[in-house]
Scaffold this motif. Structure first.
Motif, mmCIF file in Angstrom:
data_model
loop_
_atom_site.group_PDB
_atom_site.id
_atom_site.type_symbol
_atom_site.label_atom_id
_atom_site.label_comp_id
_atom_site.label_asym_id
_atom_site.label_seq_id
_atom_site.Cartn_x
_atom_site.Cartn_y
_atom_site.Cartn_z
ATOM 1 N N ALA A 220 0.839 -1.204 0.000
ATOM 2 C CA ALA A 220 0.000 0.000 0.000
ATOM 3 C C ALA A 220 0.872 1.251 0.000
ATOM 4 C CB ALA A 220 -0.921 -0.003 1.203
ATOM 5 N N SER A 221 0.448 2.255 -0.760
ATOM 6 C CA SER A 221 1.206 3.510 -0.845
ATOM 7 C C SER A 221 0.596 4.618 0.002
ATOM 8 C CB SER A 221 1.286 3.978 -2.307
ATOM 9 O OG SER A 221 -0.011 4.163 -2.842
ATOM 10 N N ASP A 222 -0.512 4.331 0.679
ATOM 11 C CA ASP A 222 -1.182 5.332 1.517
ATOM 12 C C ASP A 222 -1.976 4.614 2.603
ATOM 13 O OD1 ASP A 222 -2.398 7.515 2.638
ATOM 14 O OD2 ASP A 222 -3.608 8.039 0.886
ATOM 15 N N VAL A 223 -1.693 4.937 3.851
ATOM 16 C CA VAL A 223 -2.455 4.338 4.958
ATOM 17 C C VAL A 223 -3.043 5.431 5.858
ATOM 18 C CG1 VAL A 223 -1.248 2.116 4.988
ATOM 19 C CG2 VAL A 223 -0.318 4.043 6.312
ATOM 20 N N THR A 224 -3.270 6.610 5.300
ATOM 21 C CA THR A 224 -3.820 7.704 6.102
ATOM 22 C C THR A 224 -5.236 7.391 6.574
ATOM 23 O OG1 THR A 224 -4.450 8.845 4.055
ATOM 24 C CG2 THR A 224 -2.393 9.528 5.109
ATOM 25 N N MET A 246 4.883 -1.155 2.461
ATOM 26 C CA MET A 246 3.919 -0.404 3.250
ATOM 27 C C MET A 246 4.514 0.013 4.595
ATOM 28 S SD MET A 246 1.432 -0.987 5.913
ATOM 29 C CE MET A 246 0.810 -2.660 5.807
ATOM 30 N N VAL A 249 5.803 3.512 4.373
ATOM 31 C CA VAL A 249 4.670 4.433 4.256
ATOM 32 C C VAL A 249 4.030 4.652 5.624
ATOM 33 C CG1 VAL A 249 2.393 4.783 3.209
ATOM 34 C CG2 VAL A 249 4.238 3.709 1.871
ATOM 35 N N LYS A 252 6.319 6.748 7.950
ATOM 36 C CA LYS A 252 6.366 8.159 7.531
ATOM 37 C C LYS A 252 5.069 8.885 7.882
ATOM 38 C CE LYS A 252 7.648 10.990 3.515
ATOM 39 N NZ LYS A 252 6.547 11.967 3.488
ATOM 40 N N GLN A 253 3.942 8.289 7.509
ATOM 41 C CA GLN A 253 2.664 8.970 7.720
ATOM 42 C C GLN A 253 2.290 9.022 9.203
ATOM 43 O OE1 GLN A 253 0.025 6.946 4.939
ATOM 44 N NE2 GLN A 253 0.704 8.251 3.257
ATOM 45 N N TRP A 254 2.632 7.996 9.944
ATOM 46 C CA TRP A 254 2.414 7.993 11.401
ATOM 47 C C TRP A 254 3.151 9.157 12.049
ATOM 48 C CZ3 TRP A 254 6.634 6.751 14.749
ATOM 49 C CH2 TRP A 254 6.306 6.675 16.106
ATOM 50 N N GLU A 256 4.504 11.916 10.477
ATOM 51 C CA GLU A 256 4.068 13.200 9.920
ATOM 52 C C GLU A 256 2.790 13.697 10.586
ATOM 53 O OE1 GLU A 256 5.441 13.503 5.249
ATOM 54 O OE2 GLU A 256 3.693 12.280 5.744
ATOM 55 N N THR A 279 11.431 7.322 5.416
ATOM 56 C CA THR A 279 10.377 7.947 6.211
ATOM 57 C C THR A 279 10.659 9.426 6.471
ATOM 58 O OG1 THR A 279 11.420 7.426 8.342
ATOM 59 C CG2 THR A 279 9.921 5.762 7.406
#
Length: 426
Positions: A220-224, A246, A249, A252-254, A256, A279
């Motif tokens: 997955a490229s997005d887990v927002t 994933m 991803v 990084k998103q966690w 950010e 990340t």
């Protein structure tokens, strides 16, 4: 006359055996993995260091002769295609004497069948589903050529439960939350199923409430969306069990989004140094289970860790246990005095080797999972590393677990923003 014929046949047989040994100019080991991905790269790196060290010392001793090891790169493309993996092993089977590697369990099951058809010893260094070794219990003669140099996913779940218990205690102590909430985020792949099931079963006994399970694709490229749902659930802990890209991803998103929950568990991609750049540094304080870390598991751990870091400017991943796997094969071949698979299997079963990744010994025939790596205090434990900064990880588990604490390990730290968020919310 009969005696003469028998004698000639016996001499012929013995001569053919001698010639067969004389014909062994190299011990060829196929390093089978997804070579365009980090896992195949790390398979190759670990094995290459072992090859260099062994050949520099003269090679494998086979009946008094010194035989060099030759590595053969077998690109399985197993993350993307089971059929590609099967074809790759089939093509290499006539060229190599042994196989080492694998990462994706679904593909490994198919590759295993090919290797067994050719009676090639296959030391698994990444694929962790228990069924790979359960097959040996069901049909020993067919599958006895399989060994595993990593702990299986059942044992990994025990590592993760123990680490989760440590983190839960820290959350309770530092944030004053009597019953922390945990969200489970895992690959939608078969290897993770036993882990998810065990966490769901065991978490309540640790004084935790499981708020939900999320199973995105390993690539997955997005887990927002998943992270937003987890934040809304008011979880203090995110338990991750991810094997693909994933993982970067998620880290990084966690970071950010400053999700107010500690990110703990296992992310294969977080085992290596490039995770920090992938990340953007936002993966700091996340933890990941792996086979090795910068602590003294054995006398060989830190020398290998430092040699790998110097050579590749990276940390060895859990699949880089190919380093130990090559040494285990070398010693088994030397004890057997031959590269004959059946005779080497008998010696592999006797393995008790202190490697860079810990003590390496296999469960015996008659066990539920024969030839799996023995797990537990006194045997192989694996570790959990935590990111602390650019190029810096520390071992945070085991930390006084059943009498096991490795020199160089430290206590796990909660992300500061997580502690601040929940203190303000109280």
């Amino acid at each position: 006359m009969i005696f003469g014929v028998v004698s000639l046949c016996l001499l012929s047989f013995l001569a053919s055996g001698v010639l067969a040994q004389q014909a062994v100019k190299e011990v060829k080991i196929g390093i089978a993995g997804p070579m365009k991905a980090v896992f195949g790269r790390d398979h190759w790196r670990g094995a290459s260091i072992a090859q260099e060290e062994i050949n520099k010392a003269g090679g494998v001793t086979l009946r008094g002769a010194k035989i060099p090891i030759k590595l053969v790169k077998v690109d399985t493309n197993e993350i993307a295609s089971v059929s590609d993996a099967v074809v790759a092993v089939e093509r290499a089977a006539d060229e190599v004497n042994f196989f080492v590697g694998t990462q994706r369990s679904e593909s490994a099951l198919a590759m295993q069948d090919v290797a067994m058809k050719y009676k090639k010893i296959f030391v698994l260094c990444g694929a962790v589903h228990p069924e790979l070794m359960a097959r040996i219990a069901k049909d020993y003669d067919k599958y006895k050529y399989t060994f595993r140099a990593t702990i299986n996913s059942n044992s990994q779940a025990q590592v993760l439960i123990a680490h989760l218990e440590d983190v839960a205690k820290i959350v309770k102590e530092q944030m004053g939350i009597a019953k922390p909430k945990v969200a489970i985020l895992a690959d939608k792949l078969m290897w993770a199923d036993p882990i998810v099931k065990l966490i769901e079963t065991k978490a309540p006994g640790l004084g935790l409430e499981v708020v939900g399970v999320w199973r995105p694709s390993a690539t997955a490229s997005d887990v927002t969306a998943e992270l937003a749902a987890i934040k809304a659930s008011e979880s203090q802990i995110i338990f991750q069990s991810v094997s693909g890209t994933m993982g970067s991803v998620l880290g990084k998103q966690w970071g950010e989004l400053k999700i107010p929950a500690a990110l703990v568990g296992g992310a294969a991609i977080a085992c290596v140094k490039t995770f920090w750049d992938a990340t953007g540094g936002y993966g700091i304080y996340s933890t990941t289970m792996t086979g090795i870390g910068p602590a003294k598991l054995t006398e060989k751990t830190l020398p290998f860790w430092n040699a790998y870091l110097k050579e590749y400017d990276d940390f060895p991943g859990y699949v880089s246990v190919t380093y130990d796997a090559v040494y285990i094969l070398k010693e088994a071949i030397e004890r057997a005095g031959t590269i004959d698979s059946d005779k080497v299997v008998a010696e592999m079963e006797k393995t008790d080797y202190k490697g860079a990744y810990g003590r390496m010994a296999f469960y015996p025939r008659g066990h539920e999972f024969p030839h799996d790596l023995r797990f537990g205090p006194g045997y192989n434990t694996w570790v959990v590393n935590q990111w602390r900064g650019p190029g810096k990880v520390v071992v945070v588990w085991p930390y006084e677990w059943q009498g096991v604490k490795y020199e160089g390990s430290e206590k796990c730290i909660l992300p500061p923003w997580v502690v601040d968020y929940w203190k303000k919310k109280k």
